[in-house]
Design a protein around this motif. Structure first.
Motif, mmCIF file in Angstrom:
data_model
loop_
_atom_site.group_PDB
_atom_site.id
_atom_site.type_symbol
_atom_site.label_atom_id
_atom_site.label_comp_id
_atom_site.label_asym_id
_atom_site.label_seq_id
_atom_site.Cartn_x
_atom_site.Cartn_y
_atom_site.Cartn_z
ATOM 1 N N LYS A 235 -12.179 35.052 -128.297
ATOM 2 C CA LYS A 235 -13.223 34.555 -129.196
ATOM 3 C C LYS A 235 -12.733 33.309 -129.930
ATOM 4 O O LYS A 235 -11.692 33.339 -130.587
ATOM 5 N N PRO A 236 -13.470 32.206 -129.843
ATOM 6 C CA PRO A 236 -13.036 30.983 -130.538
ATOM 7 C C PRO A 236 -13.337 31.066 -132.034
ATOM 8 O O PRO A 236 -14.120 31.913 -132.484
ATOM 9 N N HIS A 237 -12.728 30.182 -132.773
ATOM 10 C CA HIS A 237 -13.064 30.027 -134.182
ATOM 11 C C HIS A 237 -13.643 28.631 -134.362
ATOM 12 O O HIS A 237 -12.992 27.632 -134.023
ATOM 13 N N ILE A 238 -14.864 28.552 -134.868
ATOM 14 C CA ILE A 238 -15.541 27.267 -135.058
ATOM 15 C C ILE A 238 -15.860 27.110 -136.535
ATOM 16 O O ILE A 238 -16.585 27.919 -137.118
ATOM 17 N N ARG A 239 -15.300 26.087 -137.123
ATOM 18 C CA ARG A 239 -15.559 25.755 -138.523
ATOM 19 C C ARG A 239 -16.523 24.569 -138.537
ATOM 20 O O ARG A 239 -16.157 23.448 -138.165
ATOM 21 N N TYR A 240 -17.749 24.829 -138.930
ATOM 22 C CA TYR A 240 -18.839 23.865 -138.808
ATOM 23 C C TYR A 240 -19.184 23.350 -140.200
ATOM 24 O O TYR A 240 -19.735 24.077 -141.028
ATOM 25 N N GLY A 241 -18.803 22.102 -140.482
ATOM 26 C CA GLY A 241 -19.042 21.528 -141.797
ATOM 27 C C GLY A 241 -20.003 20.353 -141.750
ATOM 28 O O GLY A 241 -20.565 20.021 -140.702
ATOM 29 N N GLU A 242 -20.186 19.710 -142.896
ATOM 30 C CA GLU A 242 -21.114 18.589 -142.983
ATOM 31 C C GLU A 242 -20.589 17.357 -142.247
ATOM 32 O O GLU A 242 -21.378 16.585 -141.695
#
Length: 248
Positions: A181-188
């Protein structure tokens, strides 16, 4: 103070530290931009919280602990010729081992690493090595990934094609079927993607790991966000058209 010091420079690549006397005291500036990190990282044996470690003061060589005393004695020994004596930072420690770093994470020289292990004869030192602290989850180091095609996808894109490359010996398998499972940090302004590949069982040959192609779905539109590989701390800004093998 340790009664006997057994020093051994064991690194396969012993680093000559260019610009070694450039001041690098105090917290690393990286922690102000990446003040939250979801996983521990490591350079060798031990793992540590990177924000905490790189917020610590430097000059660990002045500390009063046994490992700090051993570091101090090593740095003034003949075996440490050419290695800077000041501004070392404690990264991690256990009762039997301590690891130290020096320098700025984003400098041209990068971070220099030294490890000290307690033995019955004293302390054994390995390093210095160059290190980019790698993100660790459940004991597994993150894999490398790149954007193999240029230019960047359209801002309306909701997925990107990644080239994934494993570092460990895998018998030349395709890494994509073994992705976790990937980790995706989705910011502005940024998207940080961290990938892990399930390690193979048992020993494996190293004929050259292939590149695996993965279409990764994003939590939303790409927009004008920059893409970062979270496999290291700090994360690496990804440029389109990179070769995954270049990162080794």
């Amino acid at each position: 103070m340790v009664a006997l010091l057994a020093f051994a420079l064991l690194g396969a690549t012993v680093v000559g530290i260019a610009g070694a006397e450039t001041p690098a005291s105090g917290p690393d500036p990286v922690v102000t931009r990446w003040a939250k990190w979801p996983y521990r990282v490591g350079c060798a044996t031990l793992t540590f919280d990177p924000v905490r470690a790189f917020s610590r003061p430097t000059r660990a060589e002045r500390g009063s602990g046994a490992a700090e005393a051993a570091l101090r004695d090593f740095l003034v020994s003949a075996d440490a010729a050419g290695i800077p004596r000041h501004d070392w930072r404690l990264l991690a420690r256990t009762a039997e081992r301590a690891e130290f770093g020096r320098g700025r994470l984003e400098s041209d020289e990068g971070l220099s690493w030294l490890g000290l292990a307690r033995t019955g004869a004293g302390w054994v030192v390995d390093g210095p090595w160059s290190c980019r602290p790698r993100t660790i989850r459940d004991g597994i180091p993150a894999a490398d990934w790149v954007l193999p095609e240029a230019p960047l996808p359209d801002p309306s894109a909701r997925s990107v094609v990644l080239g994934v490359h494993e570092r460990a010996c895998t018998g030349a398998r395709d890494p994509v079927p073994h992705l976790m499972k990937p980790h995706i940090r989705y910011g502005e302004k940024a998207i940080v993607v961290t990938l892990w590949v399930r390690p193979p069982d048992g020993p494996n040959t190293c004929p050259g790991n292939p590149i695996g192609w993965l279409r990764l779905k994003l939590p939303g539109r790409l927009g004008n966000r920059a893409l970062y590989d979270g496999g290291t701390y700090p994360p690496r800004p990804v440029q389109p058209g990179e070769d995954p093998r270049r990162l080794r």
